[in-house]
Design an enzyme around this catalytic site. Sequence first.
Site, PDB file in Angstrom:
ATOM      1  N   SER A   1     -12.613  17.981 -26.264  1.00 19.48           N
ATOM      2  CA  SER A   1     -11.801  18.848 -27.113  1.00 19.48           C
ATOM      3  C   SER A   1     -11.947  18.478 -28.581  1.00 19.48           C
ATOM      4  O   SER A   1     -11.447  19.191 -29.437  1.00 19.48           O
ATOM      5  CB  SER A   1     -10.337  18.800 -26.691  1.00 19.48           C
ATOM      6  OG  SER A   1      -9.936  17.499 -26.425  1.00 19.48           O
TER       7      SER A   1
ATOM      8  N   HIS B   1     -15.093  24.240 -23.150  1.00 15.70           N
ATOM      9  CA  HIS B   1     -13.773  23.683 -23.437  1.00 15.70           C
ATOM     10  C   HIS B   1     -12.688  24.502 -22.752  1.00 15.70           C
ATOM     11  O   HIS B   1     -12.349  25.597 -23.197  1.00 15.70           O
ATOM     12  CB  HIS B   1     -13.557  23.630 -24.955  1.00 15.70           C
ATOM     13  CG  HIS B   1     -12.277  22.969 -25.361  1.00 15.70           C
ATOM     14  ND1 HIS B   1     -11.554  23.336 -26.471  1.00 15.70           N
ATOM     15  CD2 HIS B   1     -11.578  21.962 -24.786  1.00 15.70           C
ATOM     16  CE1 HIS B   1     -10.475  22.579 -26.563  1.00 15.70           C
ATOM     17  NE2 HIS B   1     -10.456  21.743 -25.559  1.00 15.70           N
TER      18      HIS B   1
ATOM     19  N   GLU C   1     -13.617  27.951 -24.548  1.00 15.28           N
ATOM     20  CA  GLU C   1     -14.455  27.948 -25.747  1.00 15.28           C
ATOM     21  C   GLU C   1     -15.843  27.448 -25.332  1.00 15.28           C
ATOM     22  O   GLU C   1     -15.971  26.329 -24.827  1.00 15.28           O
ATOM     23  CB  GLU C   1     -13.867  27.023 -26.816  1.00 15.28           C
ATOM     24  CG  GLU C   1     -12.562  27.537 -27.415  1.00 15.28           C
ATOM     25  CD  GLU C   1     -11.962  26.579 -28.452  1.00 15.28           C
ATOM     26  OE1 GLU C   1     -11.179  27.058 -29.295  1.00 15.28           O
ATOM     27  OE2 GLU C   1     -12.232  25.367 -28.411  1.00 15.28           O
TER      28      GLU C   1
HETATM   29  P1  NAI Z   1      -7.796  12.153 -17.549  1.00 17.63           P
HETATM   30  O1  NAI Z   1      -7.542  10.790 -18.084  1.00 17.63           O
HETATM   31  O2  NAI Z   1      -6.763  12.848 -16.770  1.00 17.63           O
HETATM   32  O3  NAI Z   1      -9.117  12.098 -16.638  1.00 17.63           O
HETATM   33  C1  NAI Z   1     -10.302  11.459 -17.012  1.00 17.63           C
HETATM   34  C2  NAI Z   1     -10.950  10.934 -15.735  1.00 17.63           C
HETATM   35  O4  NAI Z   1     -12.270  10.506 -16.041  1.00 17.63           O
HETATM   36  C3  NAI Z   1     -10.235   9.741 -15.136  1.00 17.63           C
HETATM   37  O5  NAI Z   1      -9.957  10.004 -13.784  1.00 17.63           O
HETATM   38  C4  NAI Z   1     -11.209   8.595 -15.324  1.00 17.63           C
HETATM   39  O6  NAI Z   1     -11.163   7.664 -14.277  1.00 17.63           O
HETATM   40  C5  NAI Z   1     -12.525   9.312 -15.325  1.00 17.63           C
HETATM   41  N1  NAI Z   1     -13.596   8.631 -16.014  1.00 17.63           N
HETATM   42  C6  NAI Z   1     -13.545   7.919 -17.165  1.00 17.63           C
HETATM   43  N2  NAI Z   1     -14.784   7.486 -17.489  1.00 17.63           N
HETATM   44  C7  NAI Z   1     -15.625   7.953 -16.540  1.00 17.63           C
HETATM   45  C8  NAI Z   1     -17.028   7.873 -16.348  1.00 17.63           C
HETATM   46  N3  NAI Z   1     -17.817   7.198 -17.204  1.00 17.63           N
HETATM   47  N4  NAI Z   1     -17.556   8.485 -15.273  1.00 17.63           N
HETATM   48  C9  NAI Z   1     -16.778   9.152 -14.408  1.00 17.63           C
HETATM   49  N5  NAI Z   1     -15.449   9.253 -14.532  1.00 17.63           N
HETATM   50  C10 NAI Z   1     -14.879   8.668 -15.608  1.00 17.63           C
HETATM   51  O7  NAI Z   1      -8.272  13.015 -18.808  1.00 17.63           O
HETATM   52  P2  NAI Z   1      -8.239  14.612 -19.002  1.00 17.63           P
HETATM   53  O8  NAI Z   1      -6.989  14.989 -19.671  1.00 17.63           O
HETATM   54  O9  NAI Z   1      -8.634  15.261 -17.739  1.00 17.63           O
HETATM   55  O10 NAI Z   1      -9.398  14.782 -20.088  1.00 17.63           O
HETATM   56  C11 NAI Z   1     -10.758  14.726 -19.768  1.00 17.63           C
HETATM   57  C12 NAI Z   1     -11.577  15.345 -20.882  1.00 17.63           C
HETATM   58  O11 NAI Z   1     -11.137  16.680 -21.098  1.00 17.63           O
HETATM   59  C13 NAI Z   1     -11.483  14.647 -22.224  1.00 17.63           C
HETATM   60  O12 NAI Z   1     -12.734  14.750 -22.873  1.00 17.63           O
HETATM   61  C14 NAI Z   1     -10.431  15.459 -22.941  1.00 17.63           C
HETATM   62  O13 NAI Z   1     -10.554  15.371 -24.351  1.00 17.63           O
HETATM   63  C15 NAI Z   1     -10.765  16.849 -22.455  1.00 17.63           C
HETATM   64  N6  NAI Z   1      -9.684  17.826 -22.531  1.00 17.63           N
HETATM   65  C16 NAI Z   1      -8.395  17.495 -22.196  1.00 17.63           C
HETATM   66  C17 NAI Z   1      -7.387  18.444 -22.267  1.00 17.63           C
HETATM   67  C18 NAI Z   1      -5.985  18.091 -21.899  1.00 17.63           C
HETATM   68  O14 NAI Z   1      -5.072  18.889 -22.197  1.00 17.63           O
HETATM   69  N7  NAI Z   1      -5.731  16.967 -21.259  1.00 17.63           N
HETATM   70  C19 NAI Z   1      -7.665  19.822 -22.712  1.00 17.63           C
HETATM   71  C20 NAI Z   1      -9.057  20.086 -22.958  1.00 17.63           C
HETATM   72  C21 NAI Z   1     -10.001  19.102 -22.900  1.00 17.63           C
END
Ligand code: NAI
Length: 471
Positions: free
Chosen positions: A118, A139, A151
Amino acid sequence: MNLDSARLLVVGAGLMGAGIAQVAAQAGHEVALFDTRDGAAEAAKAKLAATLDGLVAKGKLTAEAVAATLARISPVATLQPADLVIEAIVENLDVKRALFAELEALLPDEAVIATNTSSISVTALARGMQRPERLVGMHFFNPVPLMKLVEVVSGLGTAPEVAQAVFDLAARWGKTPVHARSTPGFIVNRIARPYYAEALLLLQDRVAKPEVIDACLRAAGFRMGPCELMDLIGHDTNFAVTNSVFAANFFDRRFTPSLVQQELVDAGFLGRKSGRGFYRYPEGAPALAAPLPLDPPRALRLVVHGRGALAERLHAQWPEAERQVDSDWIGLHADGLDLRLTDGRCARDINAHTAVFDLPLRPGGDLAYAGPVAAEPWLAALGYTPREVLDVPGLVVARTIAMLINEAADAVQQGVCDEAGANAAMKLGVNYPAGPFEWLARWDRRAVVALLDRLDQHHRGERYRVSPYLR
Ligand code: NAI
């Protein structure tokens, strides 16, 4: 390039990855789900199963459809080849780059990699890849199954056919994709900045209380006012996004973060999640005073000034009024009082018998005004609940809407998106009641520019610099 029957690998089974896996599987794709955290992918699938079973119980889905969706999602213990990988791991440039290097070693040449970042530049993420042209931003918004917007973000190296294939795929999944160029905040997080920034500036300048600002913007059609929304998002998160957009724009002062928000973060008043932000929780915003019953106002001489929808409404309310359609202001003259729609000037800078009122985007509800209180009965007779605020340029709603339009205009000027994309993104990504260019079409471009120029003169900084596109 066509991804209609792509096999998917979703990397990261957190909040976003789980939602993306669900949407893809519901659209008929085979989805492998991988996470480095032991058991995370299985847990995400189990949680999804429980959610979908709940929807079966409510009669919203059939048991067969749910079984088929779940059968398509396979938690996997290692990265797997796929036609499309969607990455939703931790928001960290180096970690994402390392993942892409690993993926490129096992993916077929034509496979596409989409990142759900994001805030990180897609251009920067692609650096060092063997095939930077296959990386594209996809996105999604939280919660993924419910939010329509995607997006589709192109970095400098992204192949147009890759962006288009991902765009078409998102559309097939029932989403509304919008093309965006990879620039800080992409579309939504960039254009939305003034929604928060204007409220924070109004608070810093002691113009009105948070509950008044919120009420006025809700009356303008927003689901939540900016203060309650920041409390919901969390001030730490909201402040971090503002800071990242500010830094990414080489500290363009237009995006300067707010001391008011810094203070909340310093205090640990992060909003709902910490029990206190602008408001205390669970109580939330204090109720505003109910409007006083006011006698219908009277005047010996009434004149409706200006033209357009508002002037027509004034005339419908007071058909006996004279008309001055060529006036240089819009509003009502009632004996010794001029009641003017804000044009960005303070009431006191016009004259002592002028009150200015805010942009009334909808009939009824709370409406800010400044100047002689004799304005109140007239606004009340027009169906509004008048809320007195300090006499500042553009009051509450007018300056907020003008700044949202201005930011959207800059985004279009800079090729980040087109007007339709900006409208769709703001309505679907953050539930705005209208898109910036829809507001502009209903308002008046010259009036918006004049209002911003007056804010600019008043504040002397870069924040209210008018977009060349708008001017
Ligand atoms: P989250 O913390 O809920 O999930 C991330 C997951 O990725 C975790 O389960 C973690 O164990 C895993 N992980 C970390 N490093 C890893 C790797 N090298 N290989 C495989 N798995 C790995 O985070 P969330 O909120 O789902 O965010 C994920 C992405 O989406 C980020 O880039 C965030 O900026 C983006 N995003 C988040 C939004 C939100 O509202 N939370 C909205 C839009 C985008």
